[in-house]
Scaffold this active site. Structure first.
Site, mmCIF file in Angstrom:
data_model
loop_
_atom_site.group_PDB
_atom_site.id
_atom_site.type_symbol
_atom_site.label_atom_id
_atom_site.label_comp_id
_atom_site.label_asym_id
_atom_site.label_seq_id
_atom_site.Cartn_x
_atom_site.Cartn_y
_atom_site.Cartn_z
ATOM 1 C CB CYS A 1 -0.985 -0.036 1.165
ATOM 2 S SG CYS A 1 -2.360 1.126 0.967
ATOM 3 C CG HIS B 1 -3.625 -3.386 3.606
ATOM 4 N ND1 HIS B 1 -2.450 -3.003 4.213
ATOM 5 C CD2 HIS B 1 -4.197 -2.253 3.135
ATOM 6 C CE1 HIS B 1 -2.331 -1.689 4.116
ATOM 7 N NE2 HIS B 1 -3.365 -1.213 3.464
#
Length: 499
Positions: free
Chosen positions: A332, A434
């Protein structure tokens, strides 16, 4: 409403840990239990099945309660973006970034309505609600307009427990001081004390227990031992050093960059279950060394954390490590930092319109921060091997484009998009996914490549989900003998408000 509020004399006393244990104990006895934290401040978040963002701790507590997490379990999530500002996530969706003062002055009534609505929803669906406070219930400068401690116990009309951490010292003063600062109406709600993190012979605390009960008039329902290496995910980064310092092992050395606005550090948790993997959190170049891999995790403020790397000199150390052939994964915000440019036209990442910075240039990526956040559960297949299926979730404002004419994405997603970047057989990986390391088969393949390079034995995949589920039972079993469980259930189910 049947429920209990778990308060603490301070932060990191073990409230989340105890709520998790109570949720599993109730679930094991057949109760439909739900965790609840009205207002959570954490960059460690959890995405529900319908794409709502809540505090990670409530997601974990829902797992312990053997139920599916919902936005009603954490209606207000504050995600710090700087020392002065936080993004407010209401019912799982980001609505606005407030300063601390603006939030306190303008959000209170809206917060009360959200809490009442969520409590009503949970009361309709569950037998009992296990609530968690935050920090201390007697922060006198904040108490008049608080949204997470005794005000919530009052709205729900439930009794409360007070938890104190004896390991840090001062347990008698912290308990007595907290009780004495509560107004009389709130004191009547506190029906039990719990002493947490006791080391040594618990029998030696009998005199202390008697003194507390005599001084406060409140029973001590448990003196819980310090449980080392319990492997239950922590709520925030306060628990990082405790949890990962116990993971030093012979074998693989993974360095994780400890960013100031680190988010979703639970992406790294699966390595705790690997028998030959050590994790080191690093925040200065001299600590990097020669690890087997470097992970740059997520961040709530990508450009601020990029500037931290530059100021500390870690950017140069990471670039030099990559040039030596080092293995790097960016998740991310870490993926964004690995790119060439980061552009914030509307100030959604930095709070300052028109910000633009050069990244580490490890990946030919260009990130632009948008106004709307993407929050979604995600599934896909490895771009280079479609037999490998991965799932996780995305939480990000930025969109990243790759400028290389021919490149290999990391994943081909089920919705038709591609995600991330991969090169040199996975030596460099960037992804928005994630929980990528929570995928047991892929994590095992990634680790076994490193083991093979180091001429170490290859290992079988660890089923983290199964081990985590057993960990919830082990937690409940380790606490129950030290807890007056019968009396605690009586407090929960026989409570009647003094009013």
């Amino acid at each position: 409403m049947n429920g209990i509020m778990v308060l603490g004399t301070a932060s990191d006393t073990g409230k989340s840990f105890i709520v998790t244990a109570i949720c599993r104990l109730l679930a094991n006895e057949g109760y439909k239990a739900a965790p609840f934290k009205s207002q959570n401040m954490s960059n460690n978040s959890y995405v529900t099945l319908d794409g709502k963002e809540i505090g990670r701790a409530q997601g974990i507590q829902a797992e312990a309660a053997k139920t599916e997490a919902t936005q009603w379990m954490n209606p207000i999530l504050l995600k710090p973006r700087s020392d002065m500002h936080s993004e407010v996530v209401l019912f799982g969706k980001a609505i606005k970034t407030y300063s601390g003062r603006d939030y306190r002055d303008s959000f209170y009534d809206q917060g009360i309505d959200a809490i009442l609505f969520s409590l009503k929803k949970l009361d309709e669906l569950y037998d009992v609600i296990v609530m968690e406070g935050a920090g201390s219930p007697v922060e006198m400068n904040l108490k008049q307009r608080e949204l997470v401690n005794m005000k919530v116990a009052e709205l729900a009309d439930v009794p409360a427990l007070l938890v104190a951490d004896i390991d840090r010292g001062g347990v008698f003063a912290s308990i007595v001081g907290t009780i004495d600062l509560l107004p009389e109406s709130e004191k009547k709600r506190v029906k039990g004390l719990i002493i947490n993190k006791f080391r040594g012979d618990i029998g030696l605390f009998e005199d202390g227990k008697a003194w507390l009960e005599q001084r406060t008039g409140i029973p001590v329902l448990g003196v819980l031992p310090y449980i080392d290496g319990h492997r239950i995910e922590g709520e925030d980064s306060l628990s990082l050093s405790d949890r990962f310092s116990a993971s030093v092992k012979d074998g693989l050395d993974i360095a994780v960059v400890k960013l100031p606005f680190l988010s979703n550090y639970t992406d790294i948790e699966p390595f705790l279950y690997e028998e030959d993997v050590s994790v080191r959190w690093i925040s200065e170049p001299g600590r990097l060394g020669e690890p087997d891999a470097v992970i740059i995790p997520g961040t709530k403020s990508t450009i601020h954390d990029l500037l931290f790397l530059r100021k500390s000199g870690l950017d140069k150390a990471i670039n030099a490590y990559e040039r030596r052939g080092g293995r790097i994964v960016g998740i991310c915000g870490g993926y964004q930092i690995m790119g060439e440019t980061l552009i914030d036209p509307d100030g959604t990442d930095t709070g300052k319109s028109g910000s633009e910075e050069k990244g580490l240039a490890i990946i030919p990526g260009h990130t632009t921060f948008l106004e709307r956040k993407l929050t979604v559960r995600t599934k896909g297949r490895l771009f280079t091997d479609e037999s490998v299926f991965l799932e996780g979730y995305e939480i990000h404002l930025g969109m990243t484009s790759i400028s290389a004419p021919h490149y290999t994405p990391f994943l081909r997603l089920e919705d038709g998009r591609v995600d991330g970047f991969s090169c040199e057989n996975g030596r460099i990986i960037g992804t928005y996914l994630h929980h990528v390391f929570h995928n047991d088969f892929w994590r095992n393949e990634w680790l076994n490549k490193i083991r093979k390079d180091k001429q170490l034995p290859l290992l079988a995949a660890v089923d983290v989900g199964n081990v985590k589920n057993k960990s919830y039972d082990e937690l409940a079993d380790s606490i129950k003998p030290h807890l007056d469980w019968v009396q605690l259930k009586e407090i929960i189910f026989q409570w009647r408000s003094p009013a």
